[in-house]
Write a protein that holds these residues in place. Structure first.
Motif, PDB file in Angstrom:
ATOM      1  N   UNK A 120      25.360 -89.902 -28.591  1.00  0.00           N
ATOM      2  CA  UNK A 120      25.767 -89.023 -27.493  1.00  0.00           C
ATOM      3  C   UNK A 120      26.845 -89.743 -26.707  1.00  0.00           C
ATOM      4  N   UNK A 121      27.925 -89.046 -26.411  1.00  0.00           N
ATOM      5  CA  UNK A 121      29.015 -89.690 -25.677  1.00  0.00           C
ATOM      6  C   UNK A 121      28.791 -89.509 -24.176  1.00  0.00           C
ATOM      7  N   UNK A 122      29.095 -90.570 -23.442  1.00  0.00           N
ATOM      8  CA  UNK A 122      28.942 -90.530 -21.988  1.00  0.00           C
ATOM      9  C   UNK A 122      30.224 -91.009 -21.324  1.00  0.00           C
ATOM     10  N   UNK A 123      30.567 -90.386 -20.194  1.00  0.00           N
ATOM     11  CA  UNK A 123      31.582 -90.945 -19.313  1.00  0.00           C
ATOM     12  C   UNK A 123      33.014 -90.693 -19.705  1.00  0.00           C
ATOM     13  N   UNK A 124      33.910 -91.565 -19.241  1.00  0.00           N
ATOM     14  CA  UNK A 124      35.305 -91.534 -19.647  1.00  0.00           C
ATOM     15  C   UNK A 124      36.304 -91.372 -18.525  1.00  0.00           C
ATOM     16  N   UNK A 125      36.015 -90.512 -17.560  1.00  0.00           N
ATOM     17  CA  UNK A 125      37.019 -90.222 -16.522  1.00  0.00           C
ATOM     18  C   UNK A 125      37.350 -91.475 -15.708  1.00  0.00           C
ATOM     19  N   UNK A 126      38.629 -91.665 -15.507  1.00  0.00           N
ATOM     20  CA  UNK A 126      39.090 -92.818 -14.753  1.00  0.00           C
ATOM     21  C   UNK A 126      38.608 -92.749 -13.288  1.00  0.00           C
ATOM     22  N   UNK A 127      37.864 -93.737 -12.821  1.00  0.00           N
ATOM     23  CA  UNK A 127      37.350 -93.709 -11.438  1.00  0.00           C
ATOM     24  C   UNK A 127      38.462 -93.631 -10.387  1.00  0.00           C
ATOM     25  N   UNK A 128      39.667 -94.095 -10.747  1.00  0.00           N
ATOM     26  CA  UNK A 128      40.806 -94.024  -9.816  1.00  0.00           C
ATOM     27  C   UNK A 128      41.135 -92.570  -9.459  1.00  0.00           C
ATOM     28  N   UNK A 129      40.864 -91.652 -10.410  1.00  0.00           N
ATOM     29  CA  UNK A 129      41.206 -90.244 -10.171  1.00  0.00           C
ATOM     30  C   UNK A 129      40.404 -89.660  -9.007  1.00  0.00           C
ATOM     31  N   UNK A 130      39.273 -90.257  -8.697  1.00  0.00           N
ATOM     32  CA  UNK A 130      38.459 -89.759  -7.590  1.00  0.00           C
ATOM     33  C   UNK A 130      39.091 -90.092  -6.244  1.00  0.00           C
ATOM     34  N   UNK A 131      40.119 -90.948  -6.280  1.00  0.00           N
ATOM     35  CA  UNK A 131      40.795 -91.319  -5.037  1.00  0.00           C
ATOM     36  C   UNK A 131      42.047 -90.474  -4.804  1.00  0.00           C
ATOM     37  N   UNK A 132      42.435 -89.695  -5.824  1.00  0.00           N
ATOM     38  CA  UNK A 132      43.724 -88.990  -5.739  1.00  0.00           C
ATOM     39  C   UNK A 132      43.596 -87.491  -5.501  1.00  0.00           C
ATOM     40  N   UNK A 133      44.575 -86.785  -5.992  1.00  0.00           N
ATOM     41  CA  UNK A 133      44.678 -85.338  -5.794  1.00  0.00           C
ATOM     42  C   UNK A 133      43.490 -84.607  -6.422  1.00  0.00           C
ATOM     43  N   UNK A 134      42.834 -83.766  -5.600  1.00  0.00           N
ATOM     44  CA  UNK A 134      41.597 -83.127  -6.051  1.00  0.00           C
ATOM     45  C   UNK A 134      41.805 -82.138  -7.195  1.00  0.00           C
ATOM     46  N   UNK A 135      42.923 -81.404  -7.143  1.00  0.00           N
ATOM     47  CA  UNK A 135      43.195 -80.420  -8.203  1.00  0.00           C
ATOM     48  C   UNK A 135      43.311 -81.127  -9.543  1.00  0.00           C
TER      49      UNK A 135
END
Ligand code: CP3
Length: 337
Positions: free
Chosen positions: A275-290
């Protein structure tokens, strides 16, 4: 049975479970309040009541499928009689490493030192809804050795030091493997139902043979131990790029946590036995919401017909706004598979 456990054990993929690496701590004001009153981080890890409270903080705020016990991968080294310091700008360090002391520690002393962690687990399990998993964890031997032998200089590895220590590395891996299985055994006994193995610095290993000896084989040993104990395990060999494919083939964990360097489409095509988990760059949570929401949708859509556990490519960053975490959870919970 908790939803995440049902997912990993019975492969019920009708649902996308969600939790976050490093969800307990750092970015939450209620954590920072407790932290400011407890300047000694290790002591805080060994305070069962507070450790349990911190574990439950994100669960009180958000609709997550799992809690991860508040502790650290380095408590194992502390219980192996090493002096771990969490102060300083370069992260935690080990002062005056002693191989002799490490090799002498016996099971009884080791377990008694870690007893507060097991108490925190059983306290937490009592308070946690049965639908939610309680995740226990360890650092894989290589990642612990990075700290133990002080092998890292910024994000590079000091390979001269690696060469000088080859023999001790093999010795230490064996000692760690034995004691890590004790730590796993007691965490499971206390109430965790899933294990995550962090090999956060696996990507620093340069040679293919070393990757097999220092990453694949130790992880495989731990996964086999957990299979025998009927406990699903998610591995996180961060930074090994295309070698993720060999990792999954050799180690065969129930779940595989991908980092942000891994293209989700590539993962879907190449890592399909776990089962694959995760992946999204945590830095993206600091940037543009859209932009963030588009990325969240990209991962959800890519794995729509596969097994996917929502998480990030590494831990949540301390600067993250908890409202952004809330938005991601809402998006994932509303996604129809
Ligand atoms: O996931 C969770 O919320 C549970 C708790 C947890 C902590 N550390 C608490 C912590 C977990 C799972 C870890 C794992 C861990 N620790 C890893 C593997 C995961 C990863 O991020 O790669 C590693 C490499 C460590 C070692 C470590 N401990 C570092 C590098 C640091 C300093 C930088 C940082 O991450 O904050 C720590 C300290 C630490 N561990 C903190 C917390 C909440 C911060 C302590 C503080 O408030 O100063």
């Amino acid at each position: 049975m908790s939803k995440l456990l049902n997912y990993l054990k019975n492969k019920d993929y009708s649902y996308t479970p969600i939790w976050f690496m490093r969800q307990a701590g750092r970015y939450l004001p209620e954590f920072r309040k407790i932290r400011s009153q407890n300047p000694d981080f290790l002591k805080l890890c060994y305070n069962s009541t507070l450790a349990s409270e911190i574990t439950l903080q994100p669960i009180k705020r958000f609709n997550l499928d799992a809690a991860i016990i508040f502790s650290d991968i380095l408590v194992v080294l502390n219980a192996l009689e090493q002096h771990v310091e969490f102060k300083g700008p370069n992260g935690p360090t080990i002062k005056n490493f002693s191989l002799e002391r490490l090799l002498q520690v016996d099971k009884k002393n080791f377990i008694s030192k870690l007893d507060p962690v097991y108490k925190a687990i059983s306290l937490t399990r009592k308070k946690l809804n049965r639908e939610k998993s309680l995740i226990g964890f360890i650092g894989a031997p290589w990642t612990l050795i990075i700290y133990l032998l002080n092998l890292k200089k910024e994000n590079e590895i000091n390979y001269d030091l690696v060469e000088k220590n080859r023999e001790s590395i093999d010795l230490i891996i064996n000692k760690l493997l034995k004691f890590l299985t004790y730590h796993l055994e007691y965490q499971i006994e206390a109430g965790v139902d899933i294990i995550q193995i962090f090999d956060s610095w696996a990507g620093l290993i340069k040679e293919e043979e070393d990757l097999v000896e220092w990453c694949f084989k130790p992880n495989n040993y731990l996964v086999n131990f957990l299979r025998k104990n009927n406990t699903p395990v998610i591995c996180f060999p961060k930074g090994i790029k295309k070698k993720y494919k060999d990792f999954v083939k050799n180690v065969k964990p129930h779940g595989i946590s991908i980092d942000s360097d891994i293209d989700p489409l590539w993962a879907k095509e190449n890592l399909d036995n776990s089962s694959i988990q995760g992946g999204i760059n945590p830095e993206l949570l600091l940037g543009d919401e859209k932009h963030l929401i588009i990325e969240v949708e990209k991962y959800l859509e890519t794995f729509k017909n596969n097994s996917y556990i929502f998480n990030l490519g590494h831990g949540i960053l301390p600067q993250t706004n908890p409202n952004v975490v809330e938005k991601i959870i809402e998006k994932v919970k509303n996604f129809k598979k």
